[in-house]
Design an enzyme around this catalytic site. Structure first.
Site, PDB file in Angstrom:
ATOM      1  CE1 TYR A   1       9.389  -1.019 -15.743  1.00  0.00           C
ATOM      2  CE2 TYR A   1      11.500  -2.095 -15.516  1.00  0.00           C
ATOM      3  CZ  TYR A   1      10.176  -2.131 -15.900  1.00  0.00           C
ATOM      4  OH  TYR A   1       9.658  -3.271 -16.447  1.00  0.00           O
TER       5      TYR A   1
ATOM      6  CG  ASP B   1      11.912 -12.558 -16.415  1.00  0.00           C
ATOM      7  OD1 ASP B   1      13.153 -12.563 -16.272  1.00  0.00           O
ATOM      8  OD2 ASP B   1      11.129 -12.333 -15.483  1.00  0.00           O
TER       9      ASP B   1
ATOM     10  CE  LYS C   1       3.635  -0.971 -29.959  1.00  0.00           C
ATOM     11  NZ  LYS C   1       3.154  -2.169 -30.657  1.00  0.00           N
TER      12      LYS C   1
ATOM     13  CG  ASP D   1      11.492  -6.352 -16.178  1.00  0.00           C
ATOM     14  OD1 ASP D   1      11.899  -7.475 -15.861  1.00  0.00           O
ATOM     15  OD2 ASP D   1      10.789  -5.634 -15.438  1.00  0.00           O
TER      16      ASP D   1
ATOM     17  CG  ASP E   1       3.967  -5.430 -31.382  1.00  0.00           C
ATOM     18  OD1 ASP E   1       5.089  -4.989 -31.722  1.00  0.00           O
ATOM     19  OD2 ASP E   1       2.918  -5.077 -31.941  1.00  0.00           O
TER      20      ASP E   1
END
Ligand code: NAD
Length: 358
Positions: free
Chosen positions: A141, A252, A192, A248, A224
């Protein structure tokens, strides 16, 4: 005496913050009589209305000088047309940046009384108690270079850069191990590393930091798989630590497992434990001014404030127990009431928590 900056903001912000102040101002929260110096300032749309700036200089100064910040919520339709720098949400982004708040802590707790609100089967989620620690200031980001360019073949190409320095990984790892130490002492680092170099370094550094916390059990999981495991068997997790982008998405996902947006607190911390505490929900303009908003996410944010910034773990436990008690007593604001159940107002819920504190 500890200083608390209270920034109610917009919409339901002032209502849920008022209910929370009645809890935070109780001297009997701690054995030796908690004394806090509490000062309020406008932020978000209210900041713009008062001073032409979503984060007026006086509000920023108050936040800088405080030991912790209690934040309500910002935003609303009447501010949607403002130019970006004047938009209410800029206040939060600027506060995070100015105060160096790099660690976002998001608990996803499912109270057994509210298990029916989840979209998952009650037996899968009932009693779930996860803390997601998300790095907030680095990763793809913010990494440079980024942009949209035209390739030699004349085709447009978008690109972003995932980056983490050892220092950034180390400090979020310390925050997460420290948080795990206060809980069930199990930390799962999500990355990852099978594909990304950044993740390989992440795993190496988190593992190295883990040697300083031999009492905390460290595991690693690919993102994942973590997304699947959160749906399959969320109760396997205690604390999860991960980077900005994975965090992020996973935070959620985890919060939605509870089904009750009005119940979920959060904290954003700096390296010395100073923090900004806020409910994860927004300013709910659809119910603002009606006195029906659920104040429990903000009250639980105040409990996190007591635990993480004031070192008052026993008081934090008491507030969390009081919230559990009012739920067990059957008190429900509209957002968590089952069809046909009686609903109570924001102020009634706040007063019930105060009474349940004994
Ligand atoms: P929202 O979280 O404000 O509301 C979503 C839904 O949940 C609404 O139906 C609302 O009534 C309900 N809800 C939220 N909190 C509740 C509570 N405590 N009690 C009962 N019901 C509650 O999200 P939105 O509608 O997408 O956004 C509204 C405004 O809030 C926008 O301006 C948005 O930019 C802003 N926002 C602010 C923050 C923040 O301040 N951190 C976060 C998200 C959204």
């Amino acid at each position: 005496m500890k200083k608390i900056a209270v920034l109610p903001g917009d919409g339901i912000g002032p209502e849920i913050v008022a209910a929370t102040r009645t809890v935070l101002e109780l001297k009997r929260l701690t054995a030796d009589g908690l004394r806090l110096e509490i000062a309020e300032a406008p932020v978000g749309g209210a900041g713009y209305a008062a001073a032409g700036d979503p984060l007026p200089p006086a509000t920023l100064e108050l936040a800088r000088g405080a030991d912790a910040i209690l934040f309500g919520a910002v935003g609303g339709p009447k501010y949607d047309a403002l130019p970006r720098p004047k938009r209410p949400e800029q206040a939060l982004l600027r506060l995070r940046k100015e105060l160096g708040l790099f660690a976002n802590l998001r608990p996803a707790t499912l109270y057994p009384e509210l298990a029916a609100a989840s979209t998952l089967k009650p037996e899968v989620v009932s009693g779930m108690d996860i803390l997601i620690v998300r790095e907030l200031t680095g990763d793809i980001y913010f990494g440079q270079p980024r942009g949209i360019r035209t390739t030699e073949a004349g085709e447009r190409e978008g690109f972003d850069t995932m980056r983490y320095t050892e220092g950034e990984i180390r400090r979020i790892a310390h925050t997460a191990f420290g948080a795990a130490r206060r809980r069930a002492k199990r930390l799962c680092s999500v990355d990852k590393a099978n594909v990304l170099e950044t993740s390989q370094l992440w795993r190496e550094v988190v593992t190295a930091v883990g040697r300083e916390y031999p009492d905390v059990e460290l595991t690693h999981m690919y993102v994942d798989n973590a997304a699947m495991q959160l749906l399959r068997a969320p109760k396997q997790f205690d604390v999860i630590v991960t980077g900005n982008m994975f965090g992020d998405i996973l935070s959620d996902e985890a919060s939605m497992l509870t089904g009750s947006i009005g119940m979920l607190p959060s904290a954003s911390l700096d390296s010395r434990g100073k923090g900004l505490y806020e409910p994860i929900h927004g300013s709910a303009p659809d119910i603002a001014g009606k006195g029906v908003a659920n104040p429990l996410a903000t009250i639980l944010s105040a409990a996190m404030l007591l635990r993480y910034s004031l070192g008052e773990a026993a008081a934090a436990d008491r507030v969390e127990r009081a919230v559990r008690k009012v739920l067990a007593q059957g008190l429900r604001t509209a957002d968590i009431a089952a069809p046909g159940e009686a609903k109570v107002a924001t102020s009634v819920m706040g007063a019930a928590v105060v009474a349940a504190l004994g």
